[in-house]
Design an enzyme around this catalytic site. Sequence first.
Site, mmCIF file in Angstrom:
data_model
loop_
_atom_site.group_PDB
_atom_site.id
_atom_site.type_symbol
_atom_site.label_atom_id
_atom_site.label_comp_id
_atom_site.label_asym_id
_atom_site.label_seq_id
_atom_site.Cartn_x
_atom_site.Cartn_y
_atom_site.Cartn_z
ATOM 1 N N HIS A 248 0.857 -1.199 0.000
ATOM 2 C CA HIS A 248 0.000 0.000 0.000
ATOM 3 C C HIS A 248 0.884 1.236 0.000
ATOM 4 C CE1 HIS A 248 -3.156 2.853 1.082
ATOM 5 N NE2 HIS A 248 -3.990 1.923 0.694
ATOM 6 N N ASP B 180 -8.045 -5.060 -0.359
ATOM 7 C CA ASP B 180 -8.504 -5.922 -1.467
ATOM 8 C C ASP B 180 -8.183 -7.393 -1.269
ATOM 9 O OD1 ASP B 180 -7.605 -3.179 -3.484
ATOM 10 O OD2 ASP B 180 -9.636 -3.908 -3.139
HETATM 11 C C1 SDX Z 1 -6.087 0.186 -3.127
HETATM 12 O O1 SDX Z 1 -4.176 4.591 -2.113
HETATM 13 C C2 SDX Z 1 -5.178 4.029 -1.530
HETATM 14 O O2 SDX Z 1 -5.626 4.419 -0.484
HETATM 15 C C3 SDX Z 1 -5.795 2.859 -2.317
HETATM 16 C C4 SDX Z 1 -6.857 2.037 -1.606
HETATM 17 C C5 SDX Z 1 -8.124 2.835 -1.369
HETATM 18 O O3 SDX Z 1 -8.847 2.498 -0.435
HETATM 19 O O4 SDX Z 1 -8.429 3.732 -2.205
HETATM 20 O O5 SDX Z 1 -6.355 1.589 -0.345
HETATM 21 C C6 SDX Z 1 -7.251 0.823 -2.443
HETATM 22 O O6 SDX Z 1 -5.805 0.521 -4.246
HETATM 23 C C7 SDX Z 1 -5.264 -0.821 -2.369
HETATM 24 C C8 SDX Z 1 -4.057 -1.353 -3.217
HETATM 25 C C9 SDX Z 1 -4.537 -2.438 -4.140
HETATM 26 N N1 SDX Z 1 -3.426 -2.837 -5.075
HETATM 27 C C10 SDX Z 1 -2.829 -4.017 -4.975
HETATM 28 O O7 SDX Z 1 -3.058 -4.860 -4.081
HETATM 29 C C11 SDX Z 1 -1.831 -4.295 -6.104
HETATM 30 C C12 SDX Z 1 -0.531 -4.876 -5.519
HETATM 31 N N2 SDX Z 1 0.139 -3.804 -4.771
HETATM 32 C C13 SDX Z 1 1.075 -3.004 -5.440
HETATM 33 O O8 SDX Z 1 1.125 -2.953 -6.801
HETATM 34 C C14 SDX Z 1 1.600 -1.801 -4.659
HETATM 35 O O9 SDX Z 1 1.855 -2.230 -3.385
HETATM 36 C C15 SDX Z 1 0.743 -0.546 -4.645
HETATM 37 C C16 SDX Z 1 0.377 -0.110 -6.008
HETATM 38 C C17 SDX Z 1 -0.491 -0.767 -3.830
HETATM 39 C C18 SDX Z 1 1.574 0.557 -3.964
HETATM 40 O O10 SDX Z 1 2.666 0.785 -4.788
HETATM 41 P P1 SDX Z 1 3.769 1.898 -4.415
HETATM 42 O O11 SDX Z 1 3.405 2.627 -3.185
HETATM 43 O O12 SDX Z 1 4.033 2.700 -5.669
HETATM 44 O O13 SDX Z 1 4.997 1.041 -4.046
HETATM 45 P P2 SDX Z 1 6.096 0.516 -5.072
HETATM 46 O O14 SDX Z 1 5.433 -0.023 -6.316
HETATM 47 O O15 SDX Z 1 7.133 1.582 -5.224
HETATM 48 O O16 SDX Z 1 6.702 -0.728 -4.262
HETATM 49 C C19 SDX Z 1 7.761 -0.560 -3.303
HETATM 50 C C20 SDX Z 1 8.530 -1.880 -3.378
HETATM 51 C C21 SDX Z 1 8.989 -2.231 -4.791
HETATM 52 O O17 SDX Z 1 10.104 -3.075 -4.664
HETATM 53 P P3 SDX Z 1 11.614 -2.367 -4.774
HETATM 54 O O18 SDX Z 1 11.657 -1.620 -6.094
HETATM 55 O O19 SDX Z 1 11.740 -1.455 -3.569
HETATM 56 O O20 SDX Z 1 12.576 -3.547 -4.724
HETATM 57 O O21 SDX Z 1 7.668 -2.959 -2.963
HETATM 58 C C22 SDX Z 1 7.484 -3.848 -4.058
HETATM 59 C C23 SDX Z 1 7.862 -3.112 -5.310
HETATM 60 O O22 SDX Z 1 8.314 -3.999 -6.324
HETATM 61 N N3 SDX Z 1 6.061 -4.227 -4.045
HETATM 62 C C24 SDX Z 1 5.593 -5.452 -4.272
HETATM 63 C C25 SDX Z 1 4.198 -5.370 -4.097
HETATM 64 N N4 SDX Z 1 3.873 -4.104 -3.788
HETATM 65 C C26 SDX Z 1 5.025 -3.406 -3.759
HETATM 66 N N5 SDX Z 1 6.202 -6.609 -4.615
HETATM 67 C C27 SDX Z 1 5.408 -7.697 -4.782
HETATM 68 N N6 SDX Z 1 4.046 -7.689 -4.618
HETATM 69 C C28 SDX Z 1 3.421 -6.546 -4.287
HETATM 70 N N7 SDX Z 1 2.098 -6.532 -4.130
#
Ligand code: SDX
Length: 428
Positions: free
Chosen positions: A307, A364
């Site tokens: 998140h 989710d």
């Molecule tokens: C919602 O914003 C809100 O409030 C949203 C929400 C709402 O109520 O409106 O809460 C609803 O959208 C919840 C999120 C639902 N999405 C997912 O479950 C999809 C999977 N999650 C990710 O794609 C990710 O965690 C996000 C999009 C939710 C957040 O992404 P960020 O903040 O841009 O973080 P990032 O992509 O920069 O990740 C940081 C690190 C990275 O690794 P490094 O480059 O540091 O090595 O964490 C890793 C990412 O690769 N990472 C994950 C991951 N989420 C982040 N690796 C594997 N699986 C994941 N799910």
Amino acid sequence: MSEKATIEIDGKKHEFPLIKGTENEVAIDIKTLRSATNGIVTIDPGFKNTGSCESAITFLDGEKGILRYRGYSIEELAEKADFLEVVFLLIFGDLPNSEELEKFHSDIKAQSVVDEDIRKIVDAFPKSAHPMGVIASLTSALTAFNPSSVNVNSDEDMYKAIVKILGKFPVLVAWTFRKKNGLRLEYGDKSVGYVENILKMMFQLPNEEYQFNPIVVNALDKLLILHADHEQNCSTSTVRIAGSSHVGLFASLSTGISALWGPLHGGANQAVLEMLEAIKEDGGDSKKYMAKAKDKEDPFRLMGFGHRVYKNFDPRAKIIKKAADEILNDLGVEDPILNIAKALEQEALNDPYFVDRKLYPNVDFYSGIIYRAMGIPTDMFTVMFALGRLPGWIAQWKEMRLNNEPIGRPRQIYVGETLRPFKAINKR
Ligand code: SDX
């Protein structure tokens, strides 16, 4: 704490005021940055460090896993309130008394039919259309049938537009679901509650009396509360920036629905179920999917994990996980997917990759398991998310308009070609 921040550029110091919110969050107010520094701007892809507004609606503390709507904790609201009370709270700032709630519901019910021509738009969609694409289109189409909702320059106009969409959106959700399932597009029942009416509109069959299951009604009511607002998330920010051009409420909401559809945002609840199903088909081998999620070469992510704000458990996920156990038990539903989800969670919470990055289950991760137990198909999960988020979008849009916020128009840093002379085609 000091009152100002100082930025030094080329030996020249520039001071900017610090502003502090009611929960002691602090921001550097850079409204004068560009003019004070002869054109320097900030840049922050994804706005990870940038606040877009001051808001009095929802407070999140990502480190502590706190979520409050207008000061009330999500835990108390999920346990003690019903969804329509929370809708009123988010939009008007406080919980309604019984007279206010009754009038609000009555005004909404008075708006709970749509122009018959909307059936023709629904009919025009193929059954294979994704429900999020359908509902985004229908929401925008509402403006065509309710043109007055565009101008909300008075409290009365604003209120009318709000009760209109709260009355009509559930009809559009139900008709989107029924179209896909080959069912006649029915209206609901003014004699029942707001959430009961949604379920009846969706599931009633032409040849039998719809029977309400209190477990399902309570489960949906709780899920809608948990999804109702979440400060400046992607879809809410989209609604605010679209609305800042003074386009109408319905058209602004339609942009938010489209943003929510993405699998990185609300579309994740559908992606989680598809991922869990794939793991189940794969013999329950979650380790393979964990490895894929950690492999930088693999675009696969553990859907429902991580998140932008929560670097602790998403408080909504905790509530939904507990509710999933209770609801499936009460409904007598055995779903192996729930056990796979729990096993995956346990593995991730003990895996350094996830622990180091503070990746926890989000809203989710478990919600789809409950929707499925309620008979809602996977491709409707994000529509249910939108149904819950509707009051939050409305509240945020209303706050943006009443605060007379300027049109949203970010700057950029240009990194393309510098000036070059035109080349005739025979010279290219
Ligand atoms: C919602 O914003 C809100 O409030 C949203 C929400 C709402 O109520 O409106 O809460 C609803 O959208 C919840 C999120 C639902 N999405 C997912 O479950 C999809 C999977 N999650 C990710 O794609 C990710 O965690 C996000 C999009 C939710 C957040 O992404 P960020 O903040 O841009 O973080 P990032 O992509 O920069 O990740 C940081 C690190 C990275 O690794 P490094 O480059 O540091 O090595 O964490 C890793 C990412 O690769 N990472 C994950 C991951 N989420 C982040 N690796 C594997 N699986 C994941 N799910």
